[in-house]
Design a protein around this motif. Structure first.
Motif, PDB file in Angstrom:
ATOM      1  N   LYS A 127     -10.781  44.468 100.526  1.00 12.66           N
ATOM      2  CA  LYS A 127      -9.782  44.038 101.496  1.00 12.66           C
ATOM      3  C   LYS A 127     -10.086  42.629 101.996  1.00 12.66           C
ATOM      4  N   LYS A 128      -9.075  41.807 102.052  1.00 11.97           N
ATOM      5  CA  LYS A 128      -9.212  40.459 102.598  1.00 11.97           C
ATOM      6  C   LYS A 128      -9.675  40.535 104.055  1.00 11.97           C
ATOM      7  N   GLY A 129     -10.691  39.733 104.386  1.00 15.47           N
ATOM      8  CA  GLY A 129     -11.201  39.683 105.744  1.00 15.47           C
ATOM      9  C   GLY A 129     -12.262  40.723 106.053  1.00 15.47           C
ATOM     10  N   GLU A 130     -12.459  41.696 105.160  1.00 13.46           N
ATOM     11  CA  GLU A 130     -13.484  42.716 105.366  1.00 13.46           C
ATOM     12  C   GLU A 130     -14.859  42.145 105.032  1.00 13.46           C
ATOM     13  N   THR A 131     -15.857  42.525 105.806  1.00 10.64           N
ATOM     14  CA  THR A 131     -17.242  42.149 105.527  1.00 10.64           C
ATOM     15  C   THR A 131     -17.878  43.218 104.659  1.00 10.64           C
ATOM     16  N   TYR A 132     -18.536  42.794 103.606  1.00  9.66           N
ATOM     17  CA  TYR A 132     -19.187  43.712 102.675  1.00  9.66           C
ATOM     18  C   TYR A 132     -20.701  43.521 102.727  1.00  9.66           C
ATOM     19  N   SER A 133     -21.392  44.644 102.629  1.00 12.51           N
ATOM     20  CA  SER A 133     -22.850  44.635 102.688  1.00 12.51           C
ATOM     21  C   SER A 133     -23.411  44.969 101.312  1.00 12.51           C
ATOM     22  N   PHE A 134     -24.073  43.989 100.713  1.00 15.46           N
ATOM     23  CA  PHE A 134     -24.708  44.172  99.408  1.00 15.46           C
ATOM     24  C   PHE A 134     -26.192  44.408  99.629  1.00 15.46           C
ATOM     25  N   SER A 135     -26.744  45.371  98.899  1.00 19.57           N
ATOM     26  CA  SER A 135     -28.185  45.612  98.973  1.00 19.57           C
ATOM     27  C   SER A 135     -28.719  45.939  97.596  1.00 19.57           C
ATOM     28  N   VAL A 136     -30.002  45.676  97.412  1.00 18.46           N
ATOM     29  CA  VAL A 136     -30.645  45.954  96.140  1.00 18.46           C
ATOM     30  C   VAL A 136     -32.136  46.165  96.376  1.00 18.46           C
ATOM     31  N   MET A 137     -32.703  47.096  95.645  1.00 14.19           N
ATOM     32  CA  MET A 137     -34.155  47.219  95.579  1.00 14.19           C
ATOM     33  C   MET A 137     -34.612  46.318  94.440  1.00 14.19           C
ATOM     34  N   ALA A 138     -35.556  45.422  94.731  1.00 13.65           N
ATOM     35  CA  ALA A 138     -35.974  44.448  93.716  1.00 13.65           C
ATOM     36  C   ALA A 138     -37.483  44.269  93.742  1.00 13.65           C
ATOM     37  N   CYS A 139     -38.005  43.925  92.589  1.00 12.94           N
ATOM     38  CA  CYS A 139     -39.429  43.634  92.410  1.00 12.94           C
ATOM     39  C   CYS A 139     -39.539  42.401  91.524  1.00 12.94           C
ATOM     40  N   LYS A 140     -40.088  41.330  92.081  1.00 11.23           N
ATOM     41  CA  LYS A 140     -40.209  40.057  91.364  1.00 11.23           C
ATOM     42  C   LYS A 140     -41.440  40.075  90.465  1.00 11.23           C
ATOM     43  N   LYS A 141     -41.285  39.570  89.259  1.00 14.83           N
ATOM     44  CA  LYS A 141     -42.438  39.430  88.375  1.00 14.83           C
ATOM     45  C   LYS A 141     -43.192  38.147  88.735  1.00 14.83           C
TER      46      LYS A 141
END
Length: 655
Positions: A127-141
């Motif tokens: 939806k236009k104007g909606e805030t979205y929350s992105f998340s990820v579990m990550a491990c850097k080499k």
């Protein structure tokens, strides 16, 4: 000549309207015949038709933890501007058996972008104007310097939202970023781009709108839960029917695996994914992001009593019918006892403390539980006895819901009905999926039931416009009116029938397996069916006490296609009349009211249309919906005309 014919036609039409003989009904409002349970009209939730993942659970990413049988299902490798790399699926089953797969994304080019995209559940509703929350579990080499760019793409490929984050830790960490979408699209997709040579291990790639039900992070889709709240249900039955059983016992619903940390909830194949040849859905899984804690919270939110259903050691008898040996049943029984402790236990108990640790120190006030879903036969009876004794010995106040099989009659029903009545069962769960005529013909079903026997839960019912399980069934007005007529019999017999719920509840317009269903939705919109409005009108106009509504000293239950019931709402001091005209003619009616005085006006709610095949849709969500009006009342008589194919609710203040 044409004008004369037209005039004659108008006269004929008017004659047909007014020539109908007025039906006279008598209501004795000071003679209570039954009390209506607060739990009378409720909700049956099952994760079918993508009701949970892809539906009420607001997660937009499909296969976020790479646990489908095809680990990269829903994902596609992507590259742009000269980027290159490779994606590997890594198993860590010894370390994390409940979430064994992660991916390793290696970027091999110093320029450009490499990554992967996710298609969502038949697209992503953005939806236009909606805030979205992105998340990820990550491990850097080590020595990697790889950043992540998150993009939302419209169905046309345009970027409609964007954010960046850079994982910095060489151990597993959760990273979050929020961003605002600048365009509305129901078929969007998510792109996760990596830039800079190096490698990242990724898991639990997730995207949620921030505006969920009650704005809970990683919560439920607000418009769908609102439709449940608008029903004002007396109970919420969960987590479903056949998914409780599973095709095999290994695939049954296990409530203890559905609570706690999201990334520790073990994914399983949804048992509806290949059940129907007409709608195979091999990408249908259960992440259990909507688990037992969420079910209890939702029930509390919408003012409904929780009604969990647990496996009794039997897989679905329409599939394998796999059984747990009687001497190995203890863990299943213990699950039931532990669930009651989880719901009601004090902070000094193991499971009550866990509930508090999950954010709800106050008990959920669980009062009832289902043992098995749609089981039948002697093998169910012997398992039921063990469950019932264990539960009643420790928690005698818990009412147990008992199956009487999948059908409204027949040998399976007769055996269980007779047996459980002899064993003084609390509540019997009856199911009916039949044509509209069956519902009309069975409105008197409970008139002669034993008043001293078990109570009845009309646990699953829906009129089938074609035939049971047909993909061509429609949620049309005819079916809704047949259900409304049948429900007059449920309400009239409220001393026997204590609960009722339509089923199934939800269906995704692009991913359904079964129809009809109460509420339909796509990735952005939703609508209630005519059946939904019947359920709502009953629930919002439930009343507290049934009073007689008779024609010639008989219940109004099918004669000439008319069905009616009356009740008092003693809290609001009102008399409520429900009347169904299932036929094609206008019907003038007169209700003579004795025993109470009524005010000079009545509120009337009408649900109907001259076209009984009409349905609602995403584009015409209110084609069939309640219309309110008022009428004048003279003395103690209410007179009005009930139009063809119409359900009316009349409310009068009592003086």
């Amino acid at each position: 000549m044409k004008k004369i014919i037209t005039f004659i036609g108008l006269i004929t039409a008017c004659f047909n309207v007014y020539a109908q003989e007025t039906k006279v009904y008598n209501i004795t409002a000071d003679k209570v015949t039954a009390q209506i349970s607060p739990t009378m009209y409720g909700i049956f939730f099952e994760d079918i038709n993508m009701a949970a993942d892809g539906g009420v659970y607001a997660e937009l990413v499909k296969n976020r933890s790479f646990e489908f049988n095809t680990a990269l299902a829903g994902w596609q490798q992507q590259q742009k501007n000269g980027g290159s790399g490779k994606i590997s699926v890594i198993s860590r089953s010894d370390e994390r058996p409940e979430n064994p797969h992660v991916i390793s994304v290696e970027v091999t080019s110093p320029t450009g972008y490499f990554g992967l995209s996710n298609e969502g559940f038949r697209g992503m509703g953005i939806k236009k104007g909606e805030t979205y929350s992105f998340s990820v579990m990550a491990c850097k080499k080590l020595k990697s310097n790889t950043a992540i760019t998150v993009e939302l793409h419209s169905a046309k490929g345009e970027v409609i939202g964007k954010a960046q984050l850079t994982p910095t830790a060489t151990n597993w960490q959760k990273y979050n970023v929020k961003f605002v979408a600048n365009y509305t699209d129901s078929k969007a997709s998510l792109y996760v781009w990596l830039k800079g040579k190096g490698s990242l291990d990724l898991d639990m790639i997730s995207l949620f709108p921030t505006h969920t039900w009650k704005n809970r992070p990683a919560g439920l889709r607000a418009d769908l839960v609102q439709k449940l709240a608008d029903l004002k249900p007396g109970f919420l039955r969960f987590p479903g029917g056949c998914i409780v059983e599973g095709r095999v016992l290994a695939n049954r619903y296990q409530w203890k695996k559905s609570i706690g940390d999201i990334d520790k909830r073990e994914n399983i194949i949804n048992r509806w994914n290949t059940e129907f040849d007409h709608r195979p859905t091999p990408d249908y899984y259960q992440t259990f992001g909507l688990g037992f804690m969420e079910y209890f919270l939702t029930a509390e939110d919408i003012g409904a009593s929780p009604l969990p259903i647990l496996n009794c050691g039997m897989a679905c008898q329409f599939n394998t019918g796999q059984l747990v040996p009687m001497d190995q049943l203890d863990p299943y029984v213990q699950d039931a006892l532990d669930l009651i402790e989880f719901a009601n236990g004090g902070l000094d108990t193991k499971w009550g403390k866990l509930r508090a640790d999950l954010g709800h120190p106050k008990p959920f006030n669980l009062k009832m539980m289902g043992v098995g879903n749609e089981q039948w036969g002697e093998q169910y009876i012997e398992r039921w006895k063990i469950f019932t004794k264990a539960i009643k010995d420790k928690y005698p106040y818990i009412k147990i819901i008992s199956s009487v099989g999948p059908y409204a009659g027949g040998k399976e029903f007769d055996l269980l009905n007779k047996t459980f009545r002899g064993l003084n069962a609390d509540i019997l769960d009856e199911h009916y999926y039949n044509g509209p005529k069956w519902f009309l013909d069975n409105a008197k079903r409970y008139d002669n039931y034993d008043r001293k026997g078990p109570k009845i839960f009309a646990g699953e019912y829906a009129a089938q416009s074609v035939t049971t399980g047909s993909p061509d069934n429609k949620n049309n007005l005819e079916c809704a009116l047949a259900e409304a007529a049948f429900m007059t019999g449920l309400e009239r017999n409220a001393d026997v029938v204590t609960m009722a719920s339509y089923a199934p509840l939800f269906a995704h317009v692009d991913a359904w397996q079964w129809t009809p269903d109460l509420i339909w939705f796509d990735n952005l919109r939703s609508y209630g069916t005519p059946n939904y409005y019947v359920q709502q009108l009953y629930s919002l106009n439930k009343g507290t006490d049934v009073v007689p509504l008779l024609e010639a000293n008989e219940a109004v239950s099918g004669r000439d296609g008319y069905y009616a019931t009356a009740c008092l709402d003693k809290n609001k001091k009102e008399l409520i009349i429900k009347f169904v005209n299932s036929g094609a003619n206008n019907q003038p009616v007169l209700f003579n009211i004795a025993g109470v005085k009524v005010a000079g006006k009545a509120n009337v709610i009408s649900l109907g249309n001259t076209n009984k095949t009409i349905v609602n849709s995403l584009d015409k969500p209110l084609a069939i919906s309640p219309i309110s009006s008022t009428i004048n009342v003279t003395g103690d008589a209410v007179k009005l005309t009930v139009e063809p194919y119409t359900f009316k609710v009349i409310r009068l203040k009592t003086l």
